[in-house]
Design an enzyme around this catalytic site. Structure first.
Site, PDB file in Angstrom:
ATOM      1  CE1 TYR A 136      -3.740   2.533   0.891  1.00 49.88           C
ATOM      2  CE2 TYR A 136      -1.883   3.663   1.913  1.00 49.88           C
ATOM      3  CZ  TYR A 136      -3.176   3.674   1.417  1.00 49.88           C
ATOM      4  OH  TYR A 136      -3.899   4.837   1.441  1.00 49.88           O
ATOM      5  CD  GLU A 155      -5.843   4.350  -1.328  1.00 55.31           C
ATOM      6  OE1 GLU A 155      -5.991   4.586  -0.123  1.00 55.31           O
ATOM      7  OE2 GLU A 155      -6.736   3.874  -2.044  1.00 55.31           O
TER       8      GLU A 155
END
Ligand code: GDP
Ligand code: MN
Length: 377
Positions: free
Chosen positions: A104, A189
């Site tokens: 992530y 993101e």
């Protein structure tokens, strides 16, 4: 807030050099199948619903296919989905890459520190909200030097990457930084950022562009994926109109009064859901137009809370009464009014003649709106 669908987010990534799988967008099962047949999309491939909600992986909105027939079937089933309230109109087809690890990585704005922040976690591929806080690394970035090599190294370490992978991470992160700054984003993101045989690839993209910077990025004005059809019409007519969950329509003027009105309704147990801010208008036609838009959202009740200033009470009353004449009997809803200020007496009289009583006390009028909405739900 301009929230970009995954494929648009990936266009942004491409522009800044974030490595991506090869892929194409399709809008029908036919189109998807022929992209697979022609080799434009390598097989096996991943087929992903282009909706704004997350959690597609778990929700059947991401599927895999090995041949053109399977592509067709998967595309058909995803295009038939209504995912978390949003109809799927577009799908993204991408080569399916063998994944060693899912990471992530994001950059967003830390509003309390008033600085950008780099967030990294070795636990990628699941929603970051569900990851144990101890597994999440946050680095506050000073905006003037911007992202430095130091922060790139720390991110690589946190993600357990070394050697050439650490180097790749450095360039991915710096590309994300450039995208964040260059596009005036409030979020970029990548989840998951996948470790594949020969490096890192962004399998997903979430990009949100800061509204206040919209004037610097006219391209995004074409992106309206996050608006409801009524919000779309409102925007074209320059009417401040927001639709959320809840069944009470609120018409007020000015952001402060509008928000206070929502708070009061909420406090009294009501569910305000459609907000219309008349702002400063002195044209009854504009009020009528705005009100008809509200009517189309089919509220259970409407609370009109106006403080007459530039927007005079009689202007609002005239516009409202005219609009109600145009709403068919079967689609009408109870209205509670509270109009105070400039030309209050004239406005109150116009409403009274049309059978609407203006209740001067905020609490009383809000309570009436809540009760009527409940009765009409
Ligand atoms: P989200 O659930 O809406 O965030 O959708 P994602 O784009 O993150 O996809 C969900 C999951 O599908 C990922 O975490 C991966 O496990 C899987 N996935 C997506 N693309 C690929 C791919 O190219 N190859 C493989 N093997 N899995 C993929
Ligand atoms: Mn994802």
């Amino acid at each position: 807030m301009v929230k970009l669908a995954e494929w648009r987010g990936k266009e942004v990534f491409r522009k800044y050099g974030v490595p991506l799988p090869r892929g194409q967008v399709a809008r029908s099962a036919d189109e998807a199948e022929s992209l697979a047949r022609s080799g434009a999309v390598p097989l096996p491939c991943v087929i992903k619903a282009q909706v704004l909600a997350g959690g597609r992986g778990k929700g059947g909105a991401v599927q895999f296919a090995n041949n053109p027939e399977e592509v067709r079937a998967a595309a058909g089933s995803i295009l038939g989905l209504e995912f978390k309230g949003e109809k799927v109109r577009e799908i993204l087809l991408e080569e399916k890459l063998p994944i060693a690890r899912e990471l992530y990585l994001s950059i967003t704005l830390d509003r309390s520190k008033r600085r950008p922040i780099v967030i990294a976690s070795a636990q990628g591929g699941v929603e970051i909200e569900s990851v144990d806080d101890a597994q999440i690394d946050r680095q506050s970035i000073h905006p003037f030097p911007g992202l430095t090599v130091y922060e790139q190294r720390r991110a690589a370490e946190v993600l357990g990457l070394s050697g050439s992978l650490a180097k790749s991470l450095g360039s991915v992160l710096s590309a994300l930084w450039n995208a964040f700054v260059g596009e005036d984003a409030e979020l970029v993101e990548v989840n998951p950022l996948a470790v594949v045989v020969d490096g890192l690839v962004a399998l997903d993209a979430k990009v949100i562009i800061e509204d206040d910077a919209a004037f610097r990025h006219p391209d995004y004005s074409e992106v309206r994926d996050d608006r409801t059809p009524l919000e779309e019409i409102a925007r074209e007519k320059d009417i401040a109109f927001v639709q959320l969950d809840g069944n009470i329509g609120v018409i007020a003027n000015g952001a402060g009064l509008t928000m206070a009105t929502l708070d009061v309704l909420q406090e009294l147990g009501g569910k305000p859901g459609i907000f219309l801010d008349l702002g400063g208008t002195d044209d009854p036609k504009k009020v009528t137009e705005a009100f008809l838009l509200m009517a189309q959202a089919r509220p259970a009740a409407v609370f009109l809370n106006i403080f007459g200033g530039v927007t005079r009470c009689d202007t609002v009353a005239k516009g409202l009464v005219e609009a109600m004449k145009q709403v068919p009997e079967s689609e009408r809803f109870p209205i509670v009014a509270r109009i105070r200020g400039n030309n209050e007496a004239e406005g109150t009289e116009i409403l009274r003649a049309a059978g609407i009583t203006s209740v001067p006390q905020l609490r009383d009028s809000a309570q009436a709106a809540v009760t009527l909405a409940r009765g009409n739900a």
